[in-house]
Write a protein that holds these residues in place. Structure first.
Motif, PDB file in Angstrom:
ATOM      1  N   GLN A   1      -3.865  -0.558   5.028  1.00  0.00           N
ATOM      2  CA  GLN A   1      -3.926   0.235   3.758  1.00  0.00           C
ATOM      3  C   GLN A   1      -3.304  -0.591   2.544  1.00  0.00           C
ATOM      4  OE1 GLN A   1      -5.927   3.074   3.874  1.00  0.00           O
ATOM      5  NE2 GLN A   1      -6.004   2.396   1.443  1.00  0.00           N
ATOM      6  N   TYR A   2      -2.346  -0.927   2.868  1.00  0.00           N
ATOM      7  CA  TYR A   2      -1.688  -1.856   1.619  1.00  0.00           C
ATOM      8  C   TYR A   2      -2.538  -3.094   1.236  1.00  0.00           C
ATOM      9  CZ  TYR A   2       1.215  -5.698  -0.420  1.00  0.00           C
ATOM     10  OH  TYR A   2       1.681  -6.576  -1.486  1.00  0.00           O
ATOM     11  N   GLU A   3      -3.089  -3.745   2.158  1.00  0.00           N
ATOM     12  CA  GLU A   3      -4.174  -4.601   1.770  1.00  0.00           C
ATOM     13  C   GLU A   3      -5.227  -4.196   0.850  1.00  0.00           C
ATOM     14  OE1 GLU A   3      -3.092  -8.128   5.375  1.00  0.00           O
ATOM     15  OE2 GLU A   3      -5.018  -6.760   5.401  1.00  0.00           O
ATOM     16  N   VAL A   4      -5.842  -3.055   1.623  1.00  0.00           N
ATOM     17  CA  VAL A   4      -6.990  -2.487   0.827  1.00  0.00           C
ATOM     18  C   VAL A   4      -6.558  -2.119  -0.758  1.00  0.00           C
ATOM     19  CG1 VAL A   4      -8.602  -0.708   0.841  1.00  0.00           C
ATOM     20  CG2 VAL A   4      -8.144  -2.076   2.880  1.00  0.00           C
ATOM     21  N   ASP A   5      -5.503  -1.502  -0.739  1.00  0.00           N
ATOM     22  CA  ASP A   5      -5.098  -0.801  -2.097  1.00  0.00           C
ATOM     23  C   ASP A   5      -4.922  -1.953  -3.064  1.00  0.00           C
ATOM     24  OD1 ASP A   5      -5.270   1.613  -1.108  1.00  0.00           O
ATOM     25  OD2 ASP A   5      -3.179   1.970  -0.790  1.00  0.00           O
ATOM     26  N   SER A   6      -3.861  -3.111  -2.485  1.00  0.00           N
ATOM     27  CA  SER A   6      -3.619  -4.169  -3.358  1.00  0.00           C
ATOM     28  C   SER A   6      -4.811  -5.092  -3.718  1.00  0.00           C
ATOM     29  CB  SER A   6      -2.582  -5.213  -2.609  1.00  0.00           C
ATOM     30  OG  SER A   6      -1.541  -4.367  -2.413  1.00  0.00           O
ATOM     31  N   GLY A   7      -5.805  -5.259  -2.564  1.00  0.00           N
ATOM     32  CA  GLY A   7      -7.104  -5.744  -2.978  1.00  0.00           C
ATOM     33  C   GLY A   7      -7.866  -5.218  -4.107  1.00  0.00           C
ATOM     34  N   VAL A   8      -8.076  -3.963  -4.050  1.00  0.00           N
ATOM     35  CA  VAL A   8      -8.706  -3.285  -4.821  1.00  0.00           C
ATOM     36  C   VAL A   8      -8.208  -3.388  -6.221  1.00  0.00           C
ATOM     37  CG1 VAL A   8      -9.350  -0.900  -5.877  1.00  0.00           C
ATOM     38  CG2 VAL A   8      -9.462  -1.382  -3.379  1.00  0.00           C
ATOM     39  N   ALA A   9      -6.815  -3.413  -6.350  1.00  0.00           N
ATOM     40  CA  ALA A   9      -6.038  -3.574  -7.700  1.00  0.00           C
ATOM     41  C   ALA A   9      -6.409  -5.086  -8.165  1.00  0.00           C
ATOM     42  CB  ALA A   9      -4.705  -3.356  -7.461  1.00  0.00           C
ATOM     43  N   ALA A  10      -6.766  -6.017  -7.204  1.00  0.00           N
ATOM     44  CA  ALA A  10      -6.687  -7.280  -7.645  1.00  0.00           C
ATOM     45  C   ALA A  10      -8.131  -7.612  -8.146  1.00  0.00           C
ATOM     46  CB  ALA A  10      -6.264  -8.294  -6.533  1.00  0.00           C
TER      47      ALA A  10
END
Length: 147
Positions: free
Chosen positions: A90-99
């Motif tokens: 979930q961290y990777e997805v949230d951070s990826g969306v933000a990036a």
């Protein structure tokens, strides 16, 4: 400039994973160039001029999320579709969306799903095929992080 089906820059620090992704995409007619980490990706992206970039998250020197953010910040690469191929926490997805990442594909992945995600991103960039649901992250459904 691009191969028959398009050019993909595959970025992963694991040589076996890079080769697996390369072979599966080349079998579908894509031209594939690889990089071992985000720093190498940034070194070659302007020469390669890929239609899609796939990024692992955990890599030495420069991870996939930092690389995605830097690609988005550069006007020359800001419109290249980006796909994260990783554990997809979930961290990777949230951070990826933000990036600004466009799609996520969880490891281990099915080769057909990899090809589908890359094709979807490529058609979206070319302005072909159906539009995404929300206009930005529709391709993210292609490799949903939750399923």
């Amino acid at each position: 400039m691009s191969g028959a089906s398009g050019r993909v820059l595959v970025v992963d620090d694991n040589r076996v994973i890079r080769q697996l992704i390369r072979v599966n995409l080349e079998l579908e007619g894509f031209e594939v160039v690889t990089a071992a980490d985000g720093a190498e990706c940034l070194d070659v992206v302007h020469q390669v001029r890929p239609d899609v970039v796939t990024l692992d998250v955990v890599m030495p020197r420069l991870d996939g999320l930092q690389t995605a953010a830097l690609l988005r910040d550069d006007p020359r690469t800001s419109r290249i579709p980006l796909a994260i191929i990783s554990a997809c926490t979930q961290y990777e997805v949230d951070s990826g969306v933000a990036a600004g990442v466009d799609a996520f594909l969880a490891k281990p992945f099915e080769p057909a799903e990899l090809v589908r995600v890359v094709r979807q991103l490529m058609y979206r960039e070319a302005g072909e095929g159906p539009p995404s649901v929300d206009g930005r992250h529709g391709a993210g459904r292609a490799g949903s992080a939750t399923g």
